[in-house]
Design a protein around this motif. Structure first.
Motif, PDB file in Angstrom:
ATOM      1  N   ASN A   9       0.847  -1.187   0.000  1.00 61.46           N
ATOM      2  CA  ASN A   9       0.000   0.000   0.000  1.00 61.46           C
ATOM      3  C   ASN A   9       0.884   1.238   0.000  1.00 61.46           C
ATOM      4  O   ASN A   9       1.966   1.241   0.605  1.00 61.46           O
ATOM      5  CB  ASN A   9      -0.920   0.011   1.219  1.00 61.46           C
ATOM      6  N   PHE A  10       0.428   2.272  -0.669  1.00 57.43           N
ATOM      7  CA  PHE A  10       1.183   3.518  -0.741  1.00 57.43           C
ATOM      8  C   PHE A  10       1.501   4.047   0.662  1.00 57.43           C
ATOM      9  O   PHE A  10       2.571   4.598   0.901  1.00 57.43           O
ATOM     10  CB  PHE A  10       0.401   4.551  -1.554  1.00 57.43           C
ATOM     11  N   SER A  11       0.580   3.825   1.581  1.00 59.32           N
ATOM     12  CA  SER A  11       0.786   4.297   2.957  1.00 59.32           C
ATOM     13  C   SER A  11       2.028   3.671   3.593  1.00 59.32           C
ATOM     14  O   SER A  11       2.670   4.298   4.441  1.00 59.32           O
ATOM     15  CB  SER A  11      -0.454   4.019   3.807  1.00 59.32           C
ATOM     16  N   GLU A  12       2.382   2.449   3.177  1.00 60.23           N
ATOM     17  CA  GLU A  12       3.612   1.834   3.698  1.00 60.23           C
ATOM     18  C   GLU A  12       4.838   2.630   3.284  1.00 60.23           C
ATOM     19  O   GLU A  12       5.783   2.779   4.056  1.00 60.23           O
ATOM     20  CB  GLU A  12       3.754   0.393   3.208  1.00 60.23           C
ATOM     21  N   VAL A  14       4.894   5.810   2.675  1.00 62.15           N
ATOM     22  CA  VAL A  14       4.862   7.063   3.427  1.00 62.15           C
ATOM     23  C   VAL A  14       5.255   6.841   4.882  1.00 62.15           C
ATOM     24  O   VAL A  14       6.076   7.586   5.433  1.00 62.15           O
ATOM     25  CB  VAL A  14       3.455   7.710   3.336  1.00 62.15           C
ATOM     26  N   ASN A  15       4.701   5.796   5.497  1.00 56.62           N
ATOM     27  CA  ASN A  15       4.912   5.573   6.938  1.00 56.62           C
ATOM     28  C   ASN A  15       6.189   4.804   7.271  1.00 56.62           C
ATOM     29  O   ASN A  15       6.746   4.978   8.351  1.00 56.62           O
ATOM     30  CB  ASN A  15       3.709   4.830   7.535  1.00 56.62           C
ATOM     31  N   LYS A  16       6.612   3.929   6.387  1.00 51.04           N
ATOM     32  CA  LYS A  16       7.803   3.109   6.636  1.00 51.04           C
ATOM     33  C   LYS A  16       8.690   3.166   5.392  1.00 51.04           C
ATOM     34  O   LYS A  16       8.995   2.151   4.771  1.00 51.04           O
ATOM     35  CB  LYS A  16       7.400   1.652   6.900  1.00 51.04           C
ATOM     36  N   ASN A  17       9.107   4.366   5.056  1.00 51.76           N
ATOM     37  CA  ASN A  17       9.800   4.549   3.779  1.00 51.76           C
ATOM     38  C   ASN A  17      11.109   3.775   3.671  1.00 51.76           C
ATOM     39  O   ASN A  17      11.384   3.189   2.627  1.00 51.76           O
ATOM     40  CB  ASN A  17       9.994   6.028   3.449  1.00 51.76           C
ATOM     41  N   THR A  20      10.312   0.016   3.257  1.00 51.80           N
ATOM     42  CA  THR A  20       9.646  -0.228   1.977  1.00 51.80           C
ATOM     43  C   THR A  20      10.632  -0.094   0.820  1.00 51.80           C
ATOM     44  O   THR A  20      10.677  -0.946  -0.068  1.00 51.80           O
ATOM     45  CB  THR A  20       8.462   0.752   1.790  1.00 51.80           C
ATOM     46  N   ARG A  34      -2.911   2.529  -4.311  1.00 51.94           N
ATOM     47  CA  ARG A  34      -3.410   3.796  -3.771  1.00 51.94           C
ATOM     48  C   ARG A  34      -4.921   3.744  -3.664  1.00 51.94           C
ATOM     49  O   ARG A  34      -5.584   3.256  -4.561  1.00 51.94           O
ATOM     50  CB  ARG A  34      -2.988   4.952  -4.666  1.00 51.94           C
ATOM     51  N   ARG A  35      -5.453   4.270  -2.576  1.00 49.55           N
ATOM     52  CA  ARG A  35      -6.910   4.326  -2.402  1.00 49.55           C
ATOM     53  C   ARG A  35      -7.532   5.407  -3.268  1.00 49.55           C
ATOM     54  O   ARG A  35      -8.635   5.245  -3.760  1.00 49.55           O
ATOM     55  CB  ARG A  35      -7.262   4.643  -0.951  1.00 49.55           C
ATOM     56  N   ASP A  36      -6.844   6.506  -3.430  1.00 51.53           N
ATOM     57  CA  ASP A  36      -7.437   7.671  -4.078  1.00 51.53           C
ATOM     58  C   ASP A  36      -6.901   7.945  -5.477  1.00 51.53           C
ATOM     59  O   ASP A  36      -7.048   9.043  -5.994  1.00 51.53           O
ATOM     60  CB  ASP A  36      -7.224   8.904  -3.203  1.00 51.53           C
TER      61      ASP A  36
END
Length: 162
Positions: A9-12, A14-17, A20, A34-36
Motif C-alpha cells: 500500500n502507498f501508505s507503507e 509514506v509511513n515506513k519509507n 519499503t 493507492r486508495r485515491d
C-alpha cells in the motif's frame, strides 16, 4: 505485475519509507496500491534504464529485420499469431497492415522514448480483432445504416454524402 514484483500500500511507503524502499533490493519493482488514485510502480533508475535499453534493442532489431530481407515480411506475418493470437481473427490484408504499422510505430515511439503509442496501437488492433471474431457484431458495425446525417452536433449533412 510479474511474480518477481512486490505489492504494498502507498501508505507503507509514506509511513515506513526506509523498510519499503529496502524491498527494491530483493525485487525489481514495487507496485504501490493507492486508495485515491491509480496504482504506481516504483523501481530504481538503473532498472528503468535497463528496461528501456532492452525494449529499444528489440525494437531496433525487429525494424532492421523487417527492412532488410525480402522474405522478412512473410516471416513477421508468420510469427505474429504466436505473439498475438488474436490476429487470427483479422482479415489477411489487416494482418499485413498491423505488422507494418506495429514496426513503424515501435520505431517512432523508441525515438521518443515513450511507448504509449505502441500500447494504444496494440489495444486498437486487438479491439478490431474482437469485432472480426464476432460475426453478429461485425455485421452490425459494417451494415449500411442508410444516409449519414453528418457529424454529431452539426445541422449540415456530411460533405461526403455518406
Amino acid at each position: 505485475m510479474s511474480a518477481e514484483s512486490a505489492a504494498v500500500n502507498f501508505s507503507e511507503l509514506v509511513n515506513k519509507n526506509k523498510q519499503t524502499l529496502a524491498r527494491l533490493r530483493d525485487t525489481p519493482r514495487l507496485l504501490l496500491h493507492r486508495r485515491d488514485g491509480e496504482d504506481l510502480v516504483l523501481t530504481t533508475a538503473a532498472r528503468a534504464e535497463q528496461d528501456r535499453t532492452v525494449v529499444s534493442a528489440a525494437t531496433r532489431m525487429l525494424a532492421a529485420m523487417a527492412r532488410r530481407e525480402p522474405g522478412s515480411t512473410e516471416l513477421l506475418l508468420d510469427i505474429l499469431p504466436d505473439a498475438f493470437p488474436w490476429v487470427r481473427f483479422l482479415p489477411e490484408a489487416d494482418i499485413h497492415a498491423f505488422a507494418v504499422e506495429l514496426v513503424d510505430t515501435m520505431r517512432a515511439a523508441d525515438s521518443l522514448g515513450n511507448n504509449a503509442s505502441v500500447a494504444q496501437l496494440l489495444i486498437a488492433w486487438q479491439h478490431t480483432a474482437e469485432v472480426h471474431s464476432d460475426p453478429e457484431l461485425l455485421a452490425a458495425l459494417t451494415r449500411d445504416h442508410g444516409e449519414d446525417y453528418g457529424s454529431v452536433g452539426s445541422s449540415h449533412p456530411s460533405p461526403l454524402g455518406r
